[in-house]
Scaffold this motif. Structure first.
Motif, PDB file in Angstrom:
ATOM      1  N   LEU A  31       0.853  -1.184   0.000  1.00  0.00           N
ATOM      2  CA  LEU A  31       0.000   0.000   0.000  1.00  0.00           C
ATOM      3  C   LEU A  31       0.890   1.235   0.000  1.00  0.00           C
ATOM      4  CD1 LEU A  31      -2.781   1.404   0.326  1.00  0.00           C
ATOM      5  CD2 LEU A  31      -2.483   1.181   2.797  1.00  0.00           C
ATOM      6  N   ILE A  32       0.676   2.130  -0.956  1.00  0.00           N
ATOM      7  CA  ILE A  32       1.460   3.362  -1.070  1.00  0.00           C
ATOM      8  C   ILE A  32       0.509   4.539  -0.875  1.00  0.00           C
ATOM      9  CG2 ILE A  32       2.982   4.735  -2.542  1.00  0.00           C
ATOM     10  CD1 ILE A  32       3.691   2.173  -4.040  1.00  0.00           C
ATOM     11  N   LEU A  33       0.773   5.358   0.116  1.00  0.00           N
ATOM     12  CA  LEU A  33      -0.080   6.510   0.396  1.00  0.00           C
ATOM     13  C   LEU A  33       0.770   7.659   0.904  1.00  0.00           C
ATOM     14  CD1 LEU A  33      -2.067   5.717   3.676  1.00  0.00           C
ATOM     15  CD2 LEU A  33      -0.123   4.427   2.908  1.00  0.00           C
ATOM     16  N   GLN A  34       0.184   8.865   0.995  1.00  0.00           N
ATOM     17  CA  GLN A  34       0.950  10.070   1.301  1.00  0.00           C
ATOM     18  C   GLN A  34       0.262  10.898   2.376  1.00  0.00           C
ATOM     19  OE1 GLN A  34       0.675  11.384  -2.788  1.00  0.00           O
ATOM     20  NE2 GLN A  34      -0.636  13.111  -2.194  1.00  0.00           N
ATOM     21  N   ILE A  91       4.030   1.926   2.309  1.00  0.00           N
ATOM     22  CA  ILE A  91       5.001   3.008   2.138  1.00  0.00           C
ATOM     23  C   ILE A  91       4.250   4.309   2.320  1.00  0.00           C
ATOM     24  CG2 ILE A  91       6.610   4.131   0.563  1.00  0.00           C
ATOM     25  CD1 ILE A  91       6.981   1.465  -0.844  1.00  0.00           C
ATOM     26  N   TYR A  92       4.683   5.102   3.286  1.00  0.00           N
ATOM     27  CA  TYR A  92       4.011   6.363   3.592  1.00  0.00           C
ATOM     28  C   TYR A  92       5.009   7.497   3.358  1.00  0.00           C
ATOM     29  CZ  TYR A  92       1.931  10.128   6.375  1.00  0.00           C
ATOM     30  OH  TYR A  92       1.420  11.324   6.798  1.00  0.00           O
ATOM     31  N   GLY A  93       4.631   8.443   2.476  1.00  0.00           N
ATOM     32  CA  GLY A  93       5.520   9.558   2.147  1.00  0.00           C
ATOM     33  C   GLY A  93       4.990  10.881   2.651  1.00  0.00           C
ATOM     34  N   VAL A 104       8.360   6.315   5.104  1.00  0.00           N
ATOM     35  CA  VAL A 104       8.228   5.339   6.182  1.00  0.00           C
ATOM     36  C   VAL A 104       7.790   4.018   5.550  1.00  0.00           C
ATOM     37  CG1 VAL A 104       7.086   4.718   8.335  1.00  0.00           C
ATOM     38  CG2 VAL A 104       7.629   7.118   7.866  1.00  0.00           C
ATOM     39  N   ILE A 105       8.642   3.008   5.692  1.00  0.00           N
ATOM     40  CA  ILE A 105       8.343   1.672   5.169  1.00  0.00           C
ATOM     41  C   ILE A 105       8.055   0.776   6.365  1.00  0.00           C
ATOM     42  CG2 ILE A 105       9.124  -0.232   3.699  1.00  0.00           C
ATOM     43  CD1 ILE A 105      11.201   1.695   2.543  1.00  0.00           C
TER      44      ILE A 105
END
Length: 320
Positions: A31-34, A91-93, A104-105
């Motif tokens: 999951l990739i989010l910001q 993965i949080y950007g 943040v992984i």
């Protein structure tokens, strides 16, 4: 939080069983989010990570205000999205003055935060900045090599933790059989210092070597970046033991009359029954059997009573 409901039919029950923790895990989704604020560099990094994980990743482009992974209560939204999308890696950007271009992984267990690694992105080069033969581009779904260069990955606690997270993030689905033609790329991670790692993505070019095994060359195709470790959080020991459970091998059924020896290896005992030669049936073509049959036939003929006609015939032959 999602409301816990009991399944009302078999289909819903099967779906819940698919999402439940398993002793033998299937492929992990990412999951990739910001966060509320990101930079152009960070957006490009997340987009290209999504392209590298295409097919096993979900990308959210909306801004999320309440996500603070390292703070108590700030991981609630992350756990909600993990449960909603059935993703075990995220993965949080986000970017700020104190932590610019921050990634943040993390991993989850049973849709709860398991561990976290926070890195800063520096010297980022996108795929578009590299020139190479487009035929070398990796195929979607191909398996990569993952190379870790440097003693720090074995000695430094932060780098060891980052290595574990990157392996889970990049390896894809675990398989048993592999075709050499399906391995067409490599991720190379080089430990520059105790808190800095150079990450790059390369394609594999197969060339003639004069033998059956081809010679391989690495062609950098991007992206590449420096990952600076800022913070990390390890799982507690109880959670680690629960998450690391593996299925025990079924005990082998004991085989009778078979043992093991250090020198000779496998040793077996064979029991041969007594051979009763007197009761063995001989083949019909045997000469002895034919002779016995002839003798038995003549003996039977001698013992049979002679009829009146046969007696007259025998008497007539004797007078002549």
């Amino acid at each position: 939080m999602l409301k816990v409901r009991t399944p009302k039919n078999a289909r819903a029950k099967r779906e819940l069983e698919k999402r439940a923790p398993k002793l033998v895990e299937t492929g992990k989704k990412t999951l990739i989010l910001q966060g509320t604020k990101t930079s152009n560099t960070l957006n490009a990094v997340m987009t290209e990570l999504y392209l590298l994980k295409k097919g096993s990743a979900i990308r959210y482009t909306r801004k999320n205000e309440n996500i603070r992974p390292f703070e108590s209560g700030g991981e609630t939204s992350l756990e909600f999205f993990s449960l909603k999308t059935d993703c075990s890696i995220f993965i949080y950007g986000s970017t700020s003055k104190k932590r610019p271009d921050n990634l943040v992984i993390g991993r989850t267990y049973d849709h709860h935060i398991y561990d976290l690694v926070e890195v800063g992105v520096e010297n980022f080069k996108p795929i578009s900045s590299f020139t190479y033969d487009k035929k070398l581009g990796p195929q979607v779904g191909s398996k990569p090599f993952i190379c870790f260069i440097g003693e720090g990955f074995e000695n430094v606690e932060e780098l060891k933790h980052l290595k574990e997270v990157l392996v889970d993030l990049l390896r894809g689905e675990v398989i048993e059989n592999l075709n050499l033609s399906g391995v067409d790329r490599a991720y190379v991670c080089t430990a520059i210092s105790s808190d800095k790692v150079f990450f790059t993505h390369c394609a594999l070019r197969l060339k003639k070597s004069g033998t059956v095994v081809p010679r391989m060359e690495l062609v950098e195709i991007g992206p590449s970046m420096d990952l600076v470790i800022r913070r990390h959080r390890l799982p507690n020991e109880g959670l680690r033991k629960e998450a690391m459970k593996t299925s025990k091998d079924h005990p082998k059924k004991k085989v009778k009359n078979v043992g093991q020896d250090v020198i000779q290896g496998k040793i077996g005992k064979i029991y041969v029954p007594d051979q009763k030669l007197g009761e063995m049936a001989l083949p019909n073509k045997s000469k002895g059997v034919k002779r016995e049959r002839r003798e038995a036939k003549t003996k039977n003929n001698a013992n049979e009573p002679v009829s009146k006609k046969q007696k007259e015939k025998i008497l007539h032959n004797s007078q002549n």
